[in-house]
Scaffold this active site. Structure first.
Site, PDB file in Angstrom:
ATOM      1  N   ASP A 164       0.848  -1.201   0.000  1.00 45.08           N
ATOM      2  CA  ASP A 164       0.000   0.000   0.000  1.00 45.08           C
ATOM      3  C   ASP A 164       0.884   1.252   0.000  1.00 45.08           C
ATOM      4  O   ASP A 164       0.382   2.377  -0.049  1.00 45.08           O
ATOM      5  CB  ASP A 164      -1.031  -0.004   1.142  1.00 45.08           C
ATOM      6  CG  ASP A 164      -0.407  -0.091   2.513  1.00 45.08           C
ATOM      7  OD1 ASP A 164       0.833  -0.182   2.606  1.00 45.08           O
ATOM      8  OD2 ASP A 164      -1.159  -0.081   3.508  1.00 45.08           O
ATOM      9  N   SER A 165       2.217   1.043  -0.033  1.00 46.22           N
ATOM     10  CA  SER A 165       3.137   2.153  -0.294  1.00 46.22           C
ATOM     11  C   SER A 165       2.892   2.711  -1.692  1.00 46.22           C
ATOM     12  O   SER A 165       3.438   3.767  -2.040  1.00 46.22           O
ATOM     13  CB  SER A 165       4.596   1.695  -0.152  1.00 46.22           C
ATOM     14  OG  SER A 165       4.826   0.527  -0.925  1.00 46.22           O
ATOM     15  N   ASP A 225      -1.099  -6.109  -0.139  1.00 46.05           N
ATOM     16  CA  ASP A 225      -1.468  -5.496   1.145  1.00 46.05           C
ATOM     17  C   ASP A 225      -2.977  -5.296   1.230  1.00 46.05           C
ATOM     18  O   ASP A 225      -3.586  -4.759   0.287  1.00 46.05           O
ATOM     19  CB  ASP A 225      -0.823  -4.107   1.264  1.00 46.05           C
ATOM     20  CG  ASP A 225       0.483  -4.136   2.030  1.00 46.05           C
ATOM     21  OD1 ASP A 225       0.727  -5.096   2.777  1.00 46.05           O
ATOM     22  OD2 ASP A 225       1.263  -3.167   1.877  1.00 46.05           O
ATOM     23  N   LYS A 282      -1.174  -9.425   2.930  1.00 48.95           N
ATOM     24  CA  LYS A 282      -0.405  -8.945   4.096  1.00 48.95           C
ATOM     25  C   LYS A 282      -1.278  -7.990   4.899  1.00 48.95           C
ATOM     26  O   LYS A 282      -1.936  -7.107   4.334  1.00 48.95           O
ATOM     27  CB  LYS A 282       0.888  -8.251   3.646  1.00 48.95           C
ATOM     28  CG  LYS A 282       1.714  -7.714   4.834  1.00 48.95           C
ATOM     29  CD  LYS A 282       3.155  -7.396   4.460  1.00 48.95           C
ATOM     30  CE  LYS A 282       3.352  -6.086   3.730  1.00 48.95           C
ATOM     31  NZ  LYS A 282       2.925  -4.883   4.481  1.00 48.95           N
ATOM     32  N   GLU A 340      -1.325  -5.584   8.654  1.00 48.55           N
ATOM     33  CA  GLU A 340      -0.512  -4.984   9.712  1.00 48.55           C
ATOM     34  C   GLU A 340      -1.175  -5.199  11.071  1.00 48.55           C
ATOM     35  O   GLU A 340      -2.357  -4.861  11.240  1.00 48.55           O
ATOM     36  CB  GLU A 340      -0.343  -3.475   9.461  1.00 48.55           C
ATOM     37  CG  GLU A 340       0.442  -3.166   8.198  1.00 48.55           C
ATOM     38  CD  GLU A 340       0.642  -1.670   7.966  1.00 48.55           C
ATOM     39  OE1 GLU A 340       0.322  -0.852   8.854  1.00 48.55           O
ATOM     40  OE2 GLU A 340       1.130  -1.316   6.871  1.00 48.55           O
ATOM     41  N   GLU A 375       9.323  -4.357  10.400  1.00 45.04           N
ATOM     42  CA  GLU A 375       9.743  -3.064   9.845  1.00 45.04           C
ATOM     43  C   GLU A 375      10.349  -2.174  10.921  1.00 45.04           C
ATOM     44  O   GLU A 375       9.749  -1.934  11.977  1.00 45.04           O
ATOM     45  CB  GLU A 375       8.538  -2.347   9.182  1.00 45.04           C
ATOM     46  CG  GLU A 375       8.940  -1.002   8.579  1.00 45.04           C
ATOM     47  CD  GLU A 375       7.948  -0.438   7.567  1.00 45.04           C
ATOM     48  OE1 GLU A 375       6.953  -1.123   7.241  1.00 45.04           O
ATOM     49  OE2 GLU A 375       8.181   0.692   7.114  1.00 45.04           O
TER      50      GLU A 375
HETATM   51  O1  KIV Z   1       3.598  -1.126   1.632  1.00 47.05           O
HETATM   52  C1  KIV Z   1       4.773  -1.522   1.610  1.00 47.05           C
HETATM   53  O2  KIV Z   1       5.550  -1.262   0.676  1.00 47.05           O
HETATM   54  C2  KIV Z   1       5.236  -2.335   2.730  1.00 47.05           C
HETATM   55  C3  KIV Z   1       6.718  -2.580   2.832  1.00 47.05           C
HETATM   56  C4  KIV Z   1       7.381  -1.361   3.332  1.00 47.05           C
HETATM   57  C5  KIV Z   1       7.025  -3.774   3.651  1.00 47.05           C
HETATM   58  O3  KIV Z   1       4.469  -2.746   3.537  1.00 47.05           O
END
Ligand code: KIV
Length: 277
Positions: free
Chosen positions: A57-58, A96, A126, A128, A195
């Site tokens: 989600d980056s 994510d 993924k 969090e 992280e």
């Molecule tokens: O969203 C992302 O790119 C991430 C990485 C920083 C692990 O969660």
């Protein structure tokens, strides 16, 4: 040479699965993971031999230009996820789940997880968090969807932390992180991202878990490493945390190429006779 080596490494390898990641931890083979958000880059990264591609989600930061990851929606993650799986043959693709999509209820978490898997063709999701989201983790796992956990600095909680500084420096937060990691493993997660935490804490978690740990800013004593593609390729100038190693300086390469094109257009050098019909 390196390009040829990359192509060969992809041809001869099998599709990476959650079982393969476990095998890699057991064999002491490090796991490589990099983000991607679109078809073209994902297909290059896959052909280079990457083990895991994360549709992070980056995307919110590096693709859309937002200050945080919070604005990303399920629809946007599906758009990026499908673009990536369209370009990938061998790497495991992890998507994510965005902020708020697995928090309201376990039912909503499952509905969103199933949609993301069905509409992207990803291999894994993924999420969090630890104990706070464990009911959603359990419910999603019950549908047969593999989950990668994410502990330490969790960017979806940036408004709670107030900064992107190192996490789990004090023993209370470190103890909670260890117990969350164990809980994620017991519940059935296939791996966990750590992280921005101290390297000795990451080492302890890695030694205590049977599932692989994948670090970003978590030092060398983890089972694998992940970076954001734009950061490691040097596409953005402004972001230089201590943990980042830049493998290219594409910002300058692109500026130079684009300026050459502008010059050639302005001087009428482009297109030449050979480039015309
Ligand atoms: O969203 C992302 O790119 C991430 C990485 C920083 C692990 O969660």
């Amino acid at each position: 040479m390196s390009q040829q080596k990359g192509y060969l490494s992809n041809e001869n390898r099998k599709k990476v699965t959650t079982h393969r990641l476990l095998e890699m931890k057991q064999n002491g083979e490090k796991i490589s993971m990099l983000t991607a958000y679109d078809y073209s880059m994902a297909s290059i990264i896959d052909k280079a031999g990457m083990d895991v591609i994360l549709v992070g989600d980056s995307a919110s930061n590096v693709m859309v230009g937002n200050a945080t990851t919070l604005p990303m929606t399920v629809d946007q993650m599906i758009h990026h996820g499908k673009s990536v799986t369209n370009g990938v043959e061998k790497a495991m693709v992890v998507v994510d789940m965005p902020f708020g999509s697995y928090h309201a209820s376990t039912q909503e978490a499952v509905t969103n997880a199933v949609r993301i898997m069905r509409e992207t063709g990803a291999d894994c999701l993924k999420l969090e968090g630890g104990v706070e989201i464990i009911d959603s983790v359990r419910a999603i796992l019950a549908t047969g969807i593999p989950i990668m956990g994410h502990l330490g600095l969790m960017p979806q909680s940036i408004n709670k932390y107030g900064s992107y500084a190192l996490r789990a420096k004090d023993s209370a937060e470190a103890d909670k992180l260890i117990s969350d990691a164990k809980l994620l493993e017991e519940t059935g997660c296939c791996s966990v991202v750590l992280e921005k935490i101290p390297k000795e804490l990451a080492k302890k978690v890695t030694e205590e878990l049977n599932i692989p740990t994948i670090g970003i800013g978590a030092g060398p004593f983890v089972d694998g490493q992940v970076l954001v593609m734009h950061d490691m390729l040097g596409l953005n100038k402004g972001f230089s945390p201590k943990f980042l190693r830049r493998y290219a300086n594409l910002y300058d390469v692109i500026i130079e190429a684009v300026q050459s094109y502008i010059e050639d257009v302005k001087s009428s050098d482009f297109p030449s006779a050979d480039e015309s019909y």
